[in-house]
Design an enzyme around this catalytic site. Sequence first.
Site, PDB file in Angstrom:
ATOM      1  N   ASP A 138     -23.644 -20.517 117.058  1.00 56.82           N
ATOM      2  CA  ASP A 138     -23.645 -21.195 118.343  1.00 56.82           C
ATOM      3  C   ASP A 138     -25.059 -21.745 118.569  1.00 56.82           C
ATOM      4  O   ASP A 138     -26.028 -21.230 118.011  1.00 56.82           O
ATOM      5  CB  ASP A 138     -23.251 -20.182 119.434  1.00 56.82           C
ATOM      6  CG  ASP A 138     -23.457 -20.744 120.813  1.00 56.82           C
ATOM      7  OD1 ASP A 138     -22.916 -21.837 121.095  1.00 56.82           O
ATOM      8  OD2 ASP A 138     -24.182 -20.106 121.612  1.00 56.82           O
ATOM      9  N   ASP A 150     -26.719 -23.061 121.984  1.00 57.42           N
ATOM     10  CA  ASP A 150     -27.472 -22.718 123.204  1.00 57.42           C
ATOM     11  C   ASP A 150     -27.356 -21.241 123.532  1.00 57.42           C
ATOM     12  O   ASP A 150     -26.264 -20.708 123.708  1.00 57.42           O
ATOM     13  CB  ASP A 150     -26.957 -23.556 124.375  1.00 57.42           C
ATOM     14  CG  ASP A 150     -27.131 -25.049 124.106  1.00 57.42           C
ATOM     15  OD1 ASP A 150     -28.156 -25.425 123.514  1.00 57.42           O
ATOM     16  OD2 ASP A 150     -26.216 -25.818 124.463  1.00 57.42           O
TER      17      ASP A 150
END
Length: 557
Positions: free
Chosen positions: A41, A43
Amino acid sequence: MRQDQEDPYQRRSAQVYAAADRAAGSVASPRPVLYDAVLLDRDGTLIEDVPYNGDPEKVRPVPGARAALDRLRAAGLRLAVVTNQSGLARGYFTGEQMRAVHARVEELLGRFDAWLVCPHDDADGCDCRKPAPGLVYAAARELGTTPSRCVLVGDIGRDVGAAMAAGAAGVLVPTPVTRQEEVAAAGWVATDLPAAVAEILRRQQAVQPSTPPTEPVRTALVVRSDSAGDVLVTGPAIRAVAAGAERVVLLCGPRGRAAANLLPGVDEIIEHPLPWIDPAPGPVDPEAMRSLSARLGAVGADQAVVFTSFHQSALPLALLLRMAGINRIAAISDDYPGSLLDIRHRVPVGVPEPERALSLAAAAGHRLPDGDEPVLRLRRDAVPPRPADVGDPGYVVLHPGSAASSRACPPEVATRIVGALADAGHRVLVTGGPDERAVTARVAAAGGTDLGGRTDLAGLAAIVADASAVVVGNTGPAHLAAAAGVPVVSLFAPTVPFGQWGPYRVPTVRLGDAAAPCRDTRAASCPVPGHPCLSGVDPGDVVDALRTLAVSGGGGR
Ligand SMILES: [Zn+2]
């Protein structure tokens, strides 16, 4: 149908921005047993979360990110970023700004083999916005592998959910914004990105033997007492031993016998209860123990590998094996084994049972051969044809019961689930053992077909294999589904860790309260009034879970 043979998302029009100029290269050889790729992922996982950031100057990597990623690269793992960027749909930044941010990320953190971006928001109902699994399927495809050979690292429940729904492993690295229930529901939690990377590499390493067996193994005695599910999850490790031995003899208990019959790689089965393993143990009968020891001695094994659950001791059996004259014995033991074990192996908590067992096999010098994935498998010749009267493939199996009532779905919840599934157009088969007929009849009356008591374990495997999905608690049929590559809606009572006992390497959605007070009690019957971990399951969530798993009403998927 195996999930690695069919990618339901390939047929859909998920809009995924991929790094099209970066073709997937060949995977390093010899192929690692567990993973080819790590999906990250963006952020909150790789870089600090700056909401809707379109400015490369605001990119700040999390501490230790560069070094951790370089460790993965050095280990031959391919890397992809999988990120929800609904700011694109909302017009908060442009595609050009986003690419500038990604260029800055690569400047700071090094190159990624693929970037997969969902530009949608929840209202679009796309297949790629996490927790939908579309980005994971797309990343695996870009990297030339399958989701089950990927592990995804993310900071919220959506990340872990997307990984699981695709059959990938998911590691949650919580931040202060991660919700407590998301942490409770995750099967694998790491304190930060470097710790997640260290554990990925440790698990990868643990299933590869550092040295082959010092002497050739003609006959290996492998042991797995306990119930069907326990035997099924040990299957990959038994296949690893079988790859390094000429003959494999399996000692199992009466409750695991039917599952033992289904395992590839087993040449002969000895069935005998071990009173120190059984939850309702009989007394230790000295004569029975002497006779078991003699029987084990007659096997002529030149190696024994004793597989156990994390709460069981291998040592009493190791003593019997010593008395039977077996002089190479391997087992997992936190307790001091003295001279009872030649290979004393130790495994941290939280490792999936199939990998835990594979790591013991590796310590004993065995690994799965190339081409044999570390998934659960059944012998094709041991599974009978599916009964004709259950209808065409494409049904949903609901299995409400469990040998341990603490892990069973409350009948009133199961009844409402059948009703909701029928309303959504699913054909539902309700399965259960002979002693569960009253429950299956009651549950099926809400709109399903009652198959209670109709099948033995092999017959149930045949029915499960042609299902679109199985709705089931933490019990044997969940592992039958995993072995058939059939997606699972897991109504998982948290009495044991999900990370160890959840359906392995198969698309899964977990439902139920992971933080319920029964958590980690290992209780066989629910210690909490009202069975709260599963009594609150919303039937609508089961319907939604099937949609997430790309299982549509009306038979197809
Ligand atoms: Zn999307």
